[in-house]
Design a protein around this motif. Structure first.
Motif, PDB file in Angstrom:
ATOM      1  N   VAL A 144       0.837  -1.204   0.000  1.00  0.00           N
ATOM      2  CA  VAL A 144       0.000   0.000   0.000  1.00  0.00           C
ATOM      3  C   VAL A 144       0.869   1.250   0.000  1.00  0.00           C
ATOM      4  CG1 VAL A 144      -1.771   1.298   1.256  1.00  0.00           C
ATOM      5  CG2 VAL A 144      -1.937  -1.182   1.075  1.00  0.00           C
ATOM      6  N   SER A 145       1.968   1.237   0.735  1.00  0.00           N
ATOM      7  CA  SER A 145       2.884   2.388   0.723  1.00  0.00           C
ATOM      8  C   SER A 145       3.379   2.643  -0.693  1.00  0.00           C
ATOM      9  CB  SER A 145       4.082   2.140   1.648  1.00  0.00           C
ATOM     10  OG  SER A 145       3.688   2.091   2.991  1.00  0.00           O
ATOM     11  N   ASN A 146       3.681   1.557  -1.398  1.00  0.00           N
ATOM     12  CA  ASN A 146       4.158   1.701  -2.764  1.00  0.00           C
ATOM     13  C   ASN A 146       3.097   2.328  -3.664  1.00  0.00           C
ATOM     14  OD1 ASN A 146       6.103   1.054  -4.979  1.00  0.00           O
ATOM     15  ND2 ASN A 146       4.390  -0.191  -5.677  1.00  0.00           N
ATOM     16  N   ILE A 147       1.833   1.924  -3.483  1.00  0.00           N
ATOM     17  CA  ILE A 147       0.760   2.510  -4.284  1.00  0.00           C
ATOM     18  C   ILE A 147       0.619   3.996  -3.964  1.00  0.00           C
ATOM     19  CG2 ILE A 147      -1.734   2.529  -4.680  1.00  0.00           C
ATOM     20  CD1 ILE A 147      -1.709  -0.501  -4.267  1.00  0.00           C
ATOM     21  N   LEU A 148       0.642   4.347  -2.676  1.00  0.00           N
ATOM     22  CA  LEU A 148       0.468   5.743  -2.292  1.00  0.00           C
ATOM     23  C   LEU A 148       1.642   6.603  -2.734  1.00  0.00           C
ATOM     24  CD1 LEU A 148      -1.045   5.328   1.289  1.00  0.00           C
ATOM     25  CD2 LEU A 148      -2.242   5.974  -0.799  1.00  0.00           C
ATOM     26  N   GLU A 149       2.859   6.033  -2.665  1.00  0.00           N
ATOM     27  CA  GLU A 149       4.046   6.809  -3.017  1.00  0.00           C
ATOM     28  C   GLU A 149       4.299   6.831  -4.521  1.00  0.00           C
ATOM     29  OE1 GLU A 149       6.524   8.461  -1.488  1.00  0.00           O
ATOM     30  OE2 GLU A 149       5.924   8.284   0.601  1.00  0.00           O
ATOM     31  N   ARG A 150       4.152   5.666  -5.159  1.00  0.00           N
ATOM     32  CA  ARG A 150       4.612   5.524  -6.539  1.00  0.00           C
ATOM     33  C   ARG A 150       3.562   4.934  -7.474  1.00  0.00           C
ATOM     34  NH1 ARG A 150       9.081   8.383  -8.047  1.00  0.00           N
ATOM     35  NH2 ARG A 150      10.323   8.690  -6.196  1.00  0.00           N
ATOM     36  N   GLY A 151       2.354   4.697  -6.981  1.00  0.00           N
ATOM     37  CA  GLY A 151       1.339   4.072  -7.807  1.00  0.00           C
ATOM     38  C   GLY A 151       0.778   4.997  -8.867  1.00  0.00           C
ATOM     39  N   THR A 152       0.121   4.399  -9.842  1.00  0.00           N
ATOM     40  CA  THR A 152      -0.541   5.180 -10.876  1.00  0.00           C
ATOM     41  C   THR A 152      -1.837   5.763 -10.325  1.00  0.00           C
ATOM     42  OG1 THR A 152      -1.834   3.305 -11.687  1.00  0.00           O
ATOM     43  CG2 THR A 152       0.377   3.614 -12.630  1.00  0.00           C
TER      44      THR A 152
END
Length: 222
Positions: A103-111
């Motif tokens: 989820v951190s990855n989606i919030l930080e770097r997600g489309t």
């Protein structure tokens, strides 16, 4: 055997390396993810983040929100986002390292599309692919103001006026409201938007736009 419980499964590690290859700007190697996992387990020995307060500590530990930021309601909203992939009754409650990183990855770097899906799922409490009054009543406190807000949200989010808020409705609503777009922008677009903001507000804008830490449930004014 006790030591093995604190080791990160090789399959999970490889998945995180592939999925989070630019998370936190430089993280992505197995060694870095293992180091983060060691910190995570040191602070959460059970292997789970089990409350909004724990999530606050975890995000601050990894420098994802300011140390001084302690808005309880904001972290309750964030907890619902991070816990969205644990809604399956077969899963134990709480946020494990894999879901925290994902989820951190989606919030930080997600489309933009990934973020919209994540937020939609956070409101779709019963996982039936639509947002209903019952879902929002679970997400909001039982007050007169909340009941009024729920009516407003359902009316605004139901873009085709068929009485059901689907993912397509929610996506159309977000994309048609410029004030909401910074929260859903991908990393490159956030960099572009930040380049035209004042230097003094840049850091704060990053936290606000990425983690939605000081917005209420998003609705446009009447």
């Amino acid at each position: 055997m006790g030591a093995n419980k604190t080791k990160l499964n090789k399959n999970i590690l490889q998945h995180l390396v592939n999925r989070t290859n630019q998370i936190f700007f430089s993280l992505g190697s197995p060694a870095e993810i293992k180091a983060m996992y060691a910190i995570f387990r040191r602070h959460f020995p059970s292997g789970k983040v089990e409350s909004p307060q724990d999530l606050c500590r975890c995000l601050q530990k990894f420098s994802l929100v300011p140390i001084g930021y302690t808005d309880q309601k904001a972290f309750e909203r964030l907890y619902r986002l991070f816990d969205v992939q644990n809604r399956n009754p077969k899963h134990d409650s709480g946020i494990d390292f894999f879901h925290f990183m994902t989820v951190s990855n989606i919030l930080e770097r997600g489309t933009t599309a990934e973020k919209i899906i994540l937020y939609f799922q956070s409101f779709d409490v019963d996982n039936d692919q639509k947002i209903t009054r019952d879902d929002l009543e679970v997400c909001l406190p039982p007050t007169v103001e909340s009941r009024q807000l729920i009516q407003q949200l359902l009316r605004q989010w139901d873009m085709n006026r068929d009485g059901v808020v689907t993912l397509e409705d929610f996506q159309q609503y977000v994309m048609s409201n410029p004030d909401l777009l910074p929260m859903f922008a991908d990393a490159n677009e956030r960099i572009r938007m930040n380049s035209v903001t004042l230097e003094s507000s840049r850091d704060n804008n990053r936290y606000v736009n990425v983690y939605n830490i000081n917005r209420g449930t998003f609705a446009t004014s009447q």
